[in-house]
Design a protein around this motif. Structure first.
Motif, mmCIF file in Angstrom:
data_model
loop_
_atom_site.group_PDB
_atom_site.id
_atom_site.type_symbol
_atom_site.label_atom_id
_atom_site.label_comp_id
_atom_site.label_asym_id
_atom_site.label_seq_id
_atom_site.Cartn_x
_atom_site.Cartn_y
_atom_site.Cartn_z
ATOM 1 N N SER A 64 0.818 -1.221 0.000
ATOM 2 C CA SER A 64 0.000 0.000 0.000
ATOM 3 C C SER A 64 0.852 1.272 0.000
ATOM 4 C CB SER A 64 -0.935 0.006 1.208
ATOM 5 O OG SER A 64 -0.200 -0.004 2.424
ATOM 6 N N GLY A 65 2.168 1.112 -0.117
ATOM 7 C CA GLY A 65 3.040 2.270 -0.247
ATOM 8 C C GLY A 65 3.600 2.814 1.043
ATOM 9 N N ARG A 66 3.387 2.109 2.142
ATOM 10 C CA ARG A 66 3.949 2.550 3.404
ATOM 11 C C ARG A 66 5.389 2.058 3.527
ATOM 12 N NH1 ARG A 66 0.408 4.536 6.816
ATOM 13 N NH2 ARG A 66 1.688 4.031 8.639
ATOM 14 N N ARG A 67 6.146 2.693 4.408
ATOM 15 C CA ARG A 67 7.534 2.304 4.636
ATOM 16 C C ARG A 67 7.611 1.420 5.872
ATOM 17 N NH1 ARG A 67 12.810 6.265 5.599
ATOM 18 N NH2 ARG A 67 14.299 4.586 6.062
ATOM 19 N N LEU A 68 8.102 0.209 5.676
ATOM 20 C CA LEU A 68 8.171 -0.760 6.771
ATOM 21 C C LEU A 68 9.436 -0.517 7.586
ATOM 22 C CD1 LEU A 68 6.875 -3.269 8.052
ATOM 23 C CD2 LEU A 68 8.241 -4.669 6.487
ATOM 24 N N ASP A 69 9.258 -0.221 8.889
ATOM 25 C CA ASP A 69 10.400 0.029 9.772
ATOM 26 C C ASP A 69 10.913 -1.234 10.438
ATOM 27 O OD1 ASP A 69 10.506 2.683 9.192
ATOM 28 O OD2 ASP A 69 9.509 3.363 11.024
ATOM 29 N N GLY A 70 10.043 -2.165 10.772
ATOM 30 C CA GLY A 70 10.504 -3.377 11.417
ATOM 31 C C GLY A 70 9.380 -4.181 12.032
ATOM 32 N N ILE A 71 9.725 -5.423 12.397
ATOM 33 C CA ILE A 71 8.769 -6.354 12.996
ATOM 34 C C ILE A 71 9.390 -6.915 14.271
ATOM 35 C CG2 ILE A 71 7.471 -8.490 12.665
ATOM 36 C CD1 ILE A 71 7.821 -8.030 9.615
ATOM 37 N N ARG A 72 8.586 -7.016 15.313
ATOM 38 C CA ARG A 72 9.027 -7.637 16.562
ATOM 39 C C ARG A 72 8.069 -8.773 16.924
ATOM 40 N NH1 ARG A 72 12.712 -4.965 19.801
ATOM 41 N NH2 ARG A 72 13.464 -2.982 18.941
ATOM 42 N N LEU A 73 8.660 -9.907 17.301
ATOM 43 C CA LEU A 73 7.899 -11.056 17.771
ATOM 44 C C LEU A 73 8.314 -11.332 19.210
ATOM 45 C CD1 LEU A 73 8.448 -13.334 14.639
ATOM 46 C CD2 LEU A 73 6.509 -11.820 15.072
ATOM 47 N N HIS A 74 7.349 -11.513 20.096
ATOM 48 C CA HIS A 74 7.645 -11.647 21.512
ATOM 49 C C HIS A 74 7.317 -13.050 22.017
ATOM 50 C CE1 HIS A 74 6.637 -7.152 21.183
ATOM 51 N NE2 HIS A 74 7.952 -7.286 21.163
ATOM 52 N N SER A 75 7.939 -13.428 23.121
ATOM 53 C CA SER A 75 7.796 -14.771 23.656
ATOM 54 C C SER A 75 6.395 -15.054 24.190
ATOM 55 C CB SER A 75 8.823 -15.013 24.770
ATOM 56 O OG SER A 75 8.679 -14.057 25.804
ATOM 57 N N ASP A 76 5.583 -14.028 24.428
ATOM 58 C CA ASP A 76 4.204 -14.249 24.856
ATOM 59 C C ASP A 76 3.257 -14.409 23.658
ATOM 60 O OD1 ASP A 76 4.171 -11.699 23.881
ATOM 61 O OD2 ASP A 76 3.269 -10.773 25.651
ATOM 62 N N THR A 77 3.844 -14.565 22.478
ATOM 63 C CA THR A 77 3.171 -14.736 21.177
ATOM 64 C C THR A 77 2.493 -13.471 20.683
ATOM 65 O OG1 THR A 77 1.025 -15.570 21.952
ATOM 66 C CG2 THR A 77 2.795 -17.188 21.679
ATOM 67 N N SER A 78 2.797 -12.336 21.299
ATOM 68 C CA SER A 78 2.343 -11.070 20.740
ATOM 69 C C SER A 78 3.375 -10.606 19.713
ATOM 70 C CB SER A 78 2.177 -10.020 21.834
ATOM 71 O OG SER A 78 3.430 -9.713 22.426
ATOM 72 N N GLY A 79 3.035 -9.566 18.974
ATOM 73 C CA GLY A 79 3.956 -9.041 17.974
ATOM 74 C C GLY A 79 3.639 -7.591 17.664
ATOM 75 N N LEU A 80 4.531 -6.962 16.943
ATOM 76 C CA LEU A 80 4.352 -5.562 16.572
ATOM 77 C C LEU A 80 5.018 -5.305 15.233
ATOM 78 C CD1 LEU A 80 3.466 -2.646 17.341
ATOM 79 C CD2 LEU A 80 5.737 -2.366 18.374
ATOM 80 N N THR A 81 4.271 -4.719 14.323
ATOM 81 C CA THR A 81 4.809 -4.301 13.033
ATOM 82 C C THR A 81 4.690 -2.788 12.931
ATOM 83 O OG1 THR A 81 4.187 -6.385 11.972
ATOM 84 C CG2 THR A 81 4.592 -4.505 10.528
ATOM 85 N N VAL A 82 5.802 -2.136 12.670
ATOM 86 C CA VAL A 82 5.832 -0.676 12.621
ATOM 87 C C VAL A 82 6.086 -0.239 11.184
ATOM 88 C CG1 VAL A 82 6.962 1.415 13.441
ATOM 89 C CG2 VAL A 82 6.695 -0.551 14.978
ATOM 90 N N SER A 83 5.213 0.620 10.677
ATOM 91 C CA SER A 83 5.387 1.185 9.340
ATOM 92 C C SER A 83 5.119 2.682 9.402
ATOM 93 C CB SER A 83 4.443 0.515 8.333
ATOM 94 O OG SER A 83 3.088 0.752 8.682
ATOM 95 N N ARG A 84 5.678 3.370 8.444
ATOM 96 C CA ARG A 84 5.510 4.828 8.398
ATOM 97 C C ARG A 84 4.795 5.225 7.120
ATOM 98 N NH1 ARG A 84 11.156 7.661 9.540
ATOM 99 N NH2 ARG A 84 11.997 5.766 8.579
ATOM 100 N N GLY A 85 4.014 6.261 7.244
ATOM 101 C CA GLY A 85 3.254 6.751 6.107
ATOM 102 C C GLY A 85 2.071 7.554 6.601
ATOM 103 N N LYS A 86 1.134 7.805 5.724
ATOM 104 C CA LYS A 86 -0.057 8.556 6.083
ATOM 105 C C LYS A 86 -0.816 7.816 7.172
ATOM 106 C CE LYS A 86 -4.140 10.682 3.970
ATOM 107 N NZ LYS A 86 -4.955 10.801 2.727
ATOM 108 N N PRO A 87 -1.144 8.503 8.293
ATOM 109 C CA PRO A 87 -1.782 7.810 9.420
ATOM 110 C C PRO A 87 -3.247 7.467 9.194
ATOM 111 C CG PRO A 87 -1.575 10.143 9.890
ATOM 112 C CD PRO A 87 -0.862 9.919 8.586
#
Length: 237
Positions: A64-87
């Protein structure tokens, strides 16, 4: 690698494999169901669903044209994907909506490949996706999880025979289809008890004005429809 070897490798990856036995298809489905249902097994295996969830956010963000900053995977099976672009806007909406739907849709795509007997293509394609995802992982646990997953797919596809490859591939696809159903119900239960205030449905509600419950319903519909359609393909119905 010369042209002949490259052609042989291409034929090996894209060629069709023999039909697995009905016993193998059914037994791998039963095993995947047991893993999803039993809490201890699910707590470990859910890491694979998290990988698919965060991978879905990442792929759609990039498309969709956003800039991907990174992905984090955690031991509690949660995760976070950070991207930049129009909010706001369609790109952000699609990115937020892609997480809970990704495991089920990946399972559906995998079921389609297996129905066409492309077992090796599924294994190698998944290995390539995990390798691409590894580049964007930003924490040690995430790296470990993705490396182990990618190594499993590669080793099975390279070192084992057709029966083992088929069993592994069918177990993975069944798990994505069945495991893709559970997270939305878990989230619904958390919300009912006053938790998960900043979940994907809540973000989507703020972005669109559509209630979070409606987005949860959409996730349920996608996961259950994918399970029904994918299951029919896997069982040859």
């Amino acid at each position: 690698m010369d042209a002949t070897n490259a052609a042989d490798l291409w034929d090996r990856v894209t060629g069709a494999q023999p039909d697995p036995t009905t016993w193998l298809v059914v037994s791998t489905g039963v095993i995947a169901f047991a893993v999803v249902v039993f809490r201890t097994a699910w707590r470990i295996a859910r890491n694979a669903i998290t990988i698919a969830h965060e991978g879905g956010h990442a792929v759609v963000a990039v498309l969709s044209g956003r800039r991907l900053d990174g992905i984090r995977l955690h031991s509690d099976t949660s995760g976070l994907t950070v991207s930049r672009g129009k909010p706001t806007g369609l790109g952000m909406i699609l990115t937020a909506a892609s997480g809970y739907t990704a495991p089920s849709l990946l399972g559906l795509g995998g079921a389609w490949l297996l129905a066409a007997n492309h077992i090796t293509l599924l294994l190698w394609g998944t290995t390539a996706l995990l390798a691409a995802m590894l580049v964007m992982i930003r924490n040690a646990y995430g790296v470990l999880t993705v490396v182990i997953s990618g190594a499993a797919f590669f080793l099975v596809s390279w070192l084992t025979g057709p029966d083992v490859q088929a069993g592994f591939a069918y177990a993975v696809v069944w798990f994505l289809l069945l495991g893709g159903v559970r997270p939305a119900f878990e989230l619904q239960r958390k919300r009912r008890h006053g938790g998960a205030y900043d979940s994907d449905p809540d973000q989507l509600a703020r972005l669109t004005g559509i209630p979070a419950g409606a987005w949860l319903l959409l996730f349920h519909v996608v996961s259950l429809c994918s399970l029904l359609a994918g299951g029919r393909w896997l069982l040859g119905l």
